[in-house]
Design a protein around this motif. Structure first.
Motif, PDB file in Angstrom:
ATOM      1  N   ASN A  11       0.821  -1.213   0.000  1.00  0.00           N
ATOM      2  CA  ASN A  11       0.000   0.000   0.000  1.00  0.00           C
ATOM      3  C   ASN A  11       0.855   1.264   0.000  1.00  0.00           C
ATOM      4  O   ASN A  11       0.554   2.222  -0.712  1.00  0.00           O
ATOM      5  CB  ASN A  11      -0.949   0.002   1.202  1.00  0.00           C
ATOM      6  CG  ASN A  11      -2.038  -1.037   1.068  1.00  0.00           C
ATOM      7  OD1 ASN A  11      -2.376  -1.464  -0.026  1.00  0.00           O
ATOM      8  ND2 ASN A  11      -2.585  -1.452   2.194  1.00  0.00           N
ATOM      9  N   ILE A  12       1.925   1.269   0.783  1.00  0.00           N
ATOM     10  CA  ILE A  12       2.814   2.428   0.836  1.00  0.00           C
ATOM     11  C   ILE A  12       3.510   2.627  -0.507  1.00  0.00           C
ATOM     12  O   ILE A  12       3.600   3.750  -1.017  1.00  0.00           O
ATOM     13  CB  ILE A  12       3.838   2.292   1.975  1.00  0.00           C
ATOM     14  CG1 ILE A  12       3.129   2.346   3.335  1.00  0.00           C
ATOM     15  CG2 ILE A  12       4.907   3.375   1.890  1.00  0.00           C
ATOM     16  CD1 ILE A  12       4.003   1.951   4.513  1.00  0.00           C
ATOM     17  N   LEU A  13       4.007   1.536  -1.087  1.00  0.00           N
ATOM     18  CA  LEU A  13       4.685   1.633  -2.374  1.00  0.00           C
ATOM     19  C   LEU A  13       3.752   2.168  -3.456  1.00  0.00           C
ATOM     20  O   LEU A  13       4.120   3.057  -4.221  1.00  0.00           O
ATOM     21  CB  LEU A  13       5.254   0.274  -2.785  1.00  0.00           C
ATOM     22  CG  LEU A  13       6.426  -0.244  -1.955  1.00  0.00           C
ATOM     23  CD1 LEU A  13       6.788  -1.663  -2.385  1.00  0.00           C
ATOM     24  CD2 LEU A  13       7.626   0.672  -2.075  1.00  0.00           C
ATOM     25  N   ARG A  14       2.545   1.645  -3.518  1.00  0.00           N
ATOM     26  CA  ARG A  14       1.589   2.102  -4.541  1.00  0.00           C
ATOM     27  C   ARG A  14       1.215   3.560  -4.338  1.00  0.00           C
ATOM     28  O   ARG A  14       1.031   4.301  -5.298  1.00  0.00           O
ATOM     29  CB  ARG A  14       0.343   1.218  -4.519  1.00  0.00           C
ATOM     30  CG  ARG A  14       0.598  -0.117  -5.161  1.00  0.00           C
ATOM     31  CD  ARG A  14      -0.684  -0.822  -5.485  1.00  0.00           C
ATOM     32  NE  ARG A  14      -0.399  -2.036  -6.236  1.00  0.00           N
ATOM     33  CZ  ARG A  14      -1.114  -3.130  -6.139  1.00  0.00           C
ATOM     34  NH1 ARG A  14      -2.152  -3.178  -5.341  1.00  0.00           N
ATOM     35  NH2 ARG A  14      -0.791  -4.190  -6.850  1.00  0.00           N
ATOM     36  N   ALA A  15       1.096   3.987  -3.084  1.00  0.00           N
ATOM     37  CA  ALA A  15       0.760   5.384  -2.796  1.00  0.00           C
ATOM     38  C   ALA A  15       1.858   6.343  -3.261  1.00  0.00           C
ATOM     39  O   ALA A  15       1.587   7.513  -3.510  1.00  0.00           O
ATOM     40  CB  ALA A  15       0.509   5.563  -1.298  1.00  0.00           C
ATOM     41  N   HIS A  16       3.083   5.825  -3.396  1.00  0.00           N
ATOM     42  CA  HIS A  16       4.211   6.646  -3.838  1.00  0.00           C
ATOM     43  C   HIS A  16       4.555   6.416  -5.310  1.00  0.00           C
ATOM     44  O   HIS A  16       5.641   6.780  -5.769  1.00  0.00           O
ATOM     45  CB  HIS A  16       5.434   6.387  -2.948  1.00  0.00           C
ATOM     46  CG  HIS A  16       5.297   7.013  -1.603  1.00  0.00           C
ATOM     47  ND1 HIS A  16       4.639   6.390  -0.565  1.00  0.00           N
ATOM     48  CD2 HIS A  16       5.713   8.211  -1.134  1.00  0.00           C
ATOM     49  CE1 HIS A  16       4.668   7.182   0.496  1.00  0.00           C
ATOM     50  NE2 HIS A  16       5.304   8.297   0.164  1.00  0.00           N
ATOM     51  N   GLY A  17       3.668   5.789  -6.055  1.00  0.00           N
ATOM     52  CA  GLY A  17       3.849   5.642  -7.491  1.00  0.00           C
ATOM     53  C   GLY A  17       4.643   4.427  -7.935  1.00  0.00           C
ATOM     54  O   GLY A  17       4.905   4.262  -9.123  1.00  0.00           O
ATOM     55  N   CYS A  18       5.040   3.578  -7.011  1.00  0.00           N
ATOM     56  CA  CYS A  18       5.783   2.361  -7.376  1.00  0.00           C
ATOM     57  C   CYS A  18       4.803   1.343  -7.956  1.00  0.00           C
ATOM     58  O   CYS A  18       3.614   1.351  -7.609  1.00  0.00           O
ATOM     59  CB  CYS A  18       6.468   1.766  -6.150  1.00  0.00           C
ATOM     60  SG  CYS A  18       7.647   2.882  -5.373  1.00  0.00           S
ATOM     61  N   HIS A  19       5.312   0.469  -8.815  1.00  0.00           N
ATOM     62  CA  HIS A  19       4.429  -0.545  -9.371  1.00  0.00           C
ATOM     63  C   HIS A  19       5.128  -1.889  -9.544  1.00  0.00           C
ATOM     64  O   HIS A  19       6.337  -1.968  -9.712  1.00  0.00           O
ATOM     65  CB  HIS A  19       3.789  -0.080 -10.683  1.00  0.00           C
ATOM     66  CG  HIS A  19       4.768   0.271 -11.748  1.00  0.00           C
ATOM     67  ND1 HIS A  19       5.357   1.505 -11.838  1.00  0.00           N
ATOM     68  CD2 HIS A  19       5.257  -0.452 -12.770  1.00  0.00           C
ATOM     69  CE1 HIS A  19       6.160   1.523 -12.877  1.00  0.00           C
ATOM     70  NE2 HIS A  19       6.122   0.341 -13.454  1.00  0.00           N
TER      71      HIS A  19
END
Length: 65
Positions: A11-19
């Motif tokens: 969730n943290i990664l996705r919130a920061h644009g990581c995929h």
């Protein structure tokens, strides 16, 4: 037994644009961070906060679990 921290990391990664890029070996996934412009490995079995925080640091995310 400790619960996995993978859902929080994801969730943290996705919130920061990581995929997510692809499945890696075993229980690992390969992700990409536009912040650090790097690919990095995320184990879905991570259970300790220092490891989770190291993954976030690799991604260039300035946040801790």
């Amino acid at each position: 037994m400790a619960e996995t921290l993978y859902p929080q990391i994801k969730n943290i990664l996705r919130a920061h644009g990581c995929h997510f890029i692809r499945q890696g070996k075993g229980s690992h996934e390969i992700w990409y961070s536009p912040i650090s412009n790097k690919h990095f490995s995320v184990p879905v079995t991570v259970k300790v906060k220092p490891t989770a925080n190291a993954i976030l640091k690799q991604a260039g995310v300035d946040r801790k679990i």
